[in-house]
Write a protein that holds these residues in place. Structure first.
Motif, PDB file in Angstrom:
ATOM      1  N   GLU A  62       6.407  68.300 -18.811  1.00  0.00           N
ATOM      2  CA  GLU A  62       7.297  67.185 -18.468  1.00  0.00           C
ATOM      3  C   GLU A  62       7.499  66.316 -19.706  1.00  0.00           C
ATOM      4  N   CYS A 108       8.428  63.403 -12.130  1.00  0.00           N
ATOM      5  CA  CYS A 108       9.273  62.232 -11.871  1.00  0.00           C
ATOM      6  C   CYS A 108      10.402  62.113 -12.896  1.00  0.00           C
ATOM      7  N   GLU A 220       9.204  65.439  -5.700  1.00  0.00           N
ATOM      8  CA  GLU A 220       8.534  64.372  -4.934  1.00  0.00           C
ATOM      9  C   GLU A 220       9.580  63.433  -4.332  1.00  0.00           C
ATOM     10  N   TYR A 292      -3.259  66.557  -6.145  1.00  0.00           N
ATOM     11  CA  TYR A 292      -4.108  66.091  -7.243  1.00  0.00           C
ATOM     12  C   TYR A 292      -5.453  65.666  -6.678  1.00  0.00           C
ATOM     13  N   GLU A 355       2.434  71.351  -8.682  1.00  0.00           N
ATOM     14  CA  GLU A 355       1.608  70.387  -9.442  1.00  0.00           C
ATOM     15  C   GLU A 355       0.217  70.383  -8.824  1.00  0.00           C
TER      16      GLU A 355
HETATM   17  O1  AHR Z   1       2.267  65.121 -13.359  1.00  0.00           O
HETATM   18  C1  AHR Z   1       2.482  63.753 -13.413  1.00  0.00           C
HETATM   19  C2  AHR Z   1       3.340  63.237 -12.259  1.00  0.00           C
HETATM   20  O2  AHR Z   1       2.661  63.399 -11.053  1.00  0.00           O
HETATM   21  C3  AHR Z   1       4.641  63.950 -12.026  1.00  0.00           C
HETATM   22  O3  AHR Z   1       5.654  63.480 -12.845  1.00  0.00           O
HETATM   23  C4  AHR Z   1       4.937  63.634 -10.597  1.00  0.00           C
HETATM   24  O4  AHR Z   1       5.714  64.623  -9.963  1.00  0.00           O
HETATM   25  C5  AHR Z   1       3.566  63.490  -9.979  1.00  0.00           C
HETATM   26  O5  AHR Z   1       3.461  62.359  -9.195  1.00  0.00           O
END
Ligand code: AHR
Length: 556
Positions: A62, A108, A220, A292, A355
Motif C-alpha cells: 500500500e 484505505c 473496508e 488483525y 489483510e
Molecule cells: O494495512 C493497514 C490498513 O489496515 C489498511 O490500509 C486498511 O485496509 C486496514 O484497516
C-alpha cells in the motif's frame, strides 16, 4: 504492557524448564522409539481436502509509510541496486518465496486514489495528499505524506512481472465514479492499439495488455472505504460491476467484506445483493475478509489504541495472547463460510483474506518515522505459520490471502531503508511454507498436550501443536508449530498409507522468544535444515519450544 516476567528472568527460567529446546535433534523412528513420544501426528494420504491455492501465499503493498517509497521503489537513479527503479534485493528474495500475487495500492489508500494520477510521464504526475497524512509524524519523509505518484500502475505491473506474481488491484469505490473503474480495467487490459487508453499504456512502454484478473471493488467499505452499511455497499457493488470491459482473462471481482467476526456484514451484503436474483452471485469471485491480531490486553479493553501490545517487549503471556488472537482466524473463516453458504449453497464465492497479521503499538520501527512499521520477531513467525496452516487446512474456502504488509509495515517479510535490507522471521516462514503452494491438502490428525499457563491469575490453555500437510506427487510436506515458550515436544509422525524413503527437516527457532533480525544483525534468526535418516511409515521428531517446523518427505 506487562513486564511481570522480565526478558532476562524469562530466558533463565525458560532455559531451566526447557532444556531440550536448545539441543533438539531429529531422530529416525528406530532410534528414538515412538514410546518416548508425547505427541502424535497422523497424515492421512487417502483423505485429500482440496488443492491449496498458491494465492493464499499472497502479499499486500500500500502507499503507506515506507512500503512503496524506500521499501519497494528506490528509483532508477538510486545508488541502491535496482531493476528499473525497483529494489533488486526485494525482487531476488521474492523469487525464493514463489510470490504468487500482490495486492495494490491499498488498503484505505485505495479509496482515495485516482489511478490516472499514477500513469503518464513521471515528471507530469500530480502530488496529492496521502490518505495516511494525518497519521504521519512530523519527521516522516515528505513522500509518505504527499504522494508524488512516481510509482503507479505501470511500475506496479513491472514489479509483478519481475517477481513472477499476478497483480490484484483495489479500485476506488468511495471517491471515484464507476466509470473510472472500467477505464482502469480498459487501461490495463484493452488490446494493443485498440483504445486511447491502450495507446497511453503503450506510450509508457507497454503496448501489450497487462491482463489484470483480480480486482477488489473498494476496501473496508464499512469504514475508511465509505462508511457504508452492508446493504448500501451491495447496491454500490452491483452498480460498479454491472458492466466492465472483458478482453481476455475472466475478471475475478472481490467484494469488500467483513472485519473479523462481523457476520452481520456478510449477511447484509448477500441479502441485498440477492434481492436482484440468484444470478447476481456470478459477478462475485470472492468476499474479502480482514483479521488483525491487535488486542493483547487480556480482555481488559477493546480500545484500539489501549489494547495494543509491544512488538519487541513481551512476556510469555503476551506471546500466547497474540497466538490466541491469530488462531481466531480459523473460526472466523468457518463462520463466514457457513453464513455465505446460507445464500450461496454451491459455494461459488470464495473467501479472500486480503489483510492479516499482528498489529502492535508504535515504537519498534526499524526506520524511525515509518508509519505502522514494526520489527517482527519469532512470535510473529509462529503466528504467521499457524495462520498459513489454517489456510492450508481450508483449501475449499480460502482462495487467496495477502499478508499485511510486504515490507516496512506491520507483519513485514522484509525491512529496508536506503541500502539496508533484512529478511524478517516472517519472510523465512514464507520461504519454508512455499512448498505447500498448489499441493493437495491432506487431513492431518494431531494430538499433543495442551499448553497451560497463568493468565492474570486465571488458568488458561492453548493447543499444544498445530499444522498442515500437503502432497505433490511423491513429495509430502508437513508444517507444524510448537507454540510452547519453553517445552519441546517429542512427536511421532505417521504417514497413513505411505512409506517415507527420505526427507529433511527445517526449523526456525531460538532460545529467545524475542529473537528477530535487524539491519545490524540480519541473520540473527534463520531456519536450519537437516537431512533425516528415515525409511518407513513413521518417524519421531523433536519439535523445539517456540518453533516453526517443516518436514519435507519423499514417499516411496
Ligand atoms: O494495512 C493497514 C490498513 O489496515 C489498511 O490500509 C486498511 O485496509 C486496514 O484497516
Amino acid at each position: 504492557m506487562n513486564h511481570g516476567i522480565r526478558r532476562r528472568e524469562f530466558l533463565r527460567e525458560g532455559a531451566l524448564a526447557a532444556g531440550a529446546a536448545a539441543c533438539s535433534v531429529y531422530l529416525p523412528h528406530a532410534a528414538a522409539g515412538v514410546a518416548s513420544a508425547d505427541s502424535r501426528i497422523d497424515i492421512l494420504l487417502d483423505e485429500p481436502l482440496g488443492t491449496i491455492s498458491p494465492n493464499i501465499y499472497g502479499h499486500f503493498t500500500e502507499h503507506l509509510g515506507g512500503v512503496i517509497y524506500d521499501g519497494l521503489w528506490v528509483g532508477e537513479n538510486s545508488p541502491v541496486a535496482n531493476l528499473q527503479g525497483i529494489r533488486k534485493r526485494l525482487v531476488e528474495e521474492m523469487h525464493k518465496i514463489k510470490a504468487p500475487v500482490v495486492r495494490y495500492p491499498g488498503g484505505c489508500f485505495a479509496d482515495s486514489y485516482n489511478w490516472r494520477d499514477g500513469v503518464g510521464p513521471a515528471d507530469k504526475r500530480p502530488r496529492r495528499t496521502n490518505f495516511w497524512n494525518d497519521a504521519e509524524t512530523k519527521t516522516a519523509p515528505e513522500n509518505h505524506k504527499y504522494e508524488p505518484n512516481r510509482f503507479g500502475t505501470n511500475e506496479f505491473i513491472r514489479f509483478c512481472r519481475l517477481i513472477g506474481a499476478q497483480p490484484y488491484l483495489a479500485a476506488n469505490l468511495r471517491s471515484l465514479p464507476a466509470e473510472e473503474f472500467y477505464h482502469w480495467v480498459e487501461y490495463c487490459n484493452s488490446p494493443a492499439g485498440s483504445t486511447s487508453l491502450a495507446e497511453m499504456r503503450a506510450a509508457a512502454g507497454s503496448p501489450e495488455p497487462f491482463n489484470v484478473r483480480f480486482w477488489g471493488v473498494g476496501n473496508e467499505s464499512w469504514g475508511c472505504g465509505g462508511n457504508f452499511t452492508p446493504q448500501e455497499y451491495a447496491v454500490e457493488f452491483r452498480r460498479f460491476t454491472t458492466w466492465l470491459p472483458h478482453y481476455g482473462p475472466d475478471l475475478c471481482l472481490v467484494a469488500s467484506g467483513p472485519y473479523s467476526e462481523e457476520l452481520s456484514w456478510t449477511r447484509g451484503f448477500f441479502e441485498e445483493l440477492l434481492r436482484k436474483g440468484a444470478d447476481q452471485l456470478r459477478s462475485v469471485y470472492g468476499l474479502s475478509l480482514h483479521h488483525y491480531a491487535w488486542n493483547l490486553s487480556r480482555g481488559r479493553t477493546t480500545d484500539w489504541d489501549k489494547g495494543k501490545g509491544s512488538a519487541l517487549e513481551f512476556d510469555p503471556v503476551d506471546w500466547y495472547e497474540l497466538l490466541r488472537e491469530g488462531q481466531r482466524v480459523e473460526d472466523i473463516v468457518e463462520g463466514h463460510w457457513r453464513t455465505m453458504g446460507e445464500y450461496d449453497t454451491e459455494h461459488h464465492v470464495k473467501l479472500i483474506v486480503d489483510e492479516w497479521g499482528p498489529w502492535y503499538r508504535p515504537g519498534s520501527e526499524a526506520t524511525p518515522g515509518n508509519l505502522l512499521e514494526q520489527i517482527p520477531t519469532l512470535r510473529d513467525a509462529v503466528f504467521s505459520a499457524l495462520t498459513l496452516d489454517v489456510f492450508n487446512r481450508h483449501p475449499e474456502k480460502v482462495a487467496m490471502a495477502n499478508c499485511a504488509q510486504l515490507i516496512n509495515c506491520l507483519n513485514s517479510l522484509y525491512l529496508a531503508h536506503e541500502d539496508k535490507f533484512c529478511v524478517t522471521p516472517v519472510g523465512h516462514v514464507f520461504a519454508m511454507y512455499a512448498a505447500h503452494q498448489g499441493g493437495q491438502a491432506l487431513r492431518t490428525v494431531i494430538s499433543a498436550p495442551a499448553v497451560r499457563y497463568d493468565r492474570d491469575g486465571k488458568p488458561a490453555s492453548f493447543w499444544g501443536l498445530q499444522g498442515s500437510a500437503s502432497l505433490d506427487g511423491k513429495e509430502l510436506r508437513l508444517t507444524v508449530v510448537n507454540p510452547h515458550v519453553s517445552e519441546a515436544r517429542e512427536c511421532s509422525v505417521a504417514v497413513r498409507g505411505g512409506r517415507i524413503v527420505s526427507g529433511s527437516a527445517t526449523t526456525l527457532t531460538s532460545s529467545d522468544i524475542h529473537a528477530h533480525n535487524t539491519f545490524a544483525e540480519p541473520a540473527a534468526l534463520e531456519p536450519q535444515t537437516k537431512k533425516l535418516d528415515v525409511n518407513g511409515a513413521e518417524l519421531a521428531v523433536a519439535l523445539p519450544a517456540a518453533s516453526v517446523n517443516k518436514l519435507a518427505l519423499v514417499l516411496g
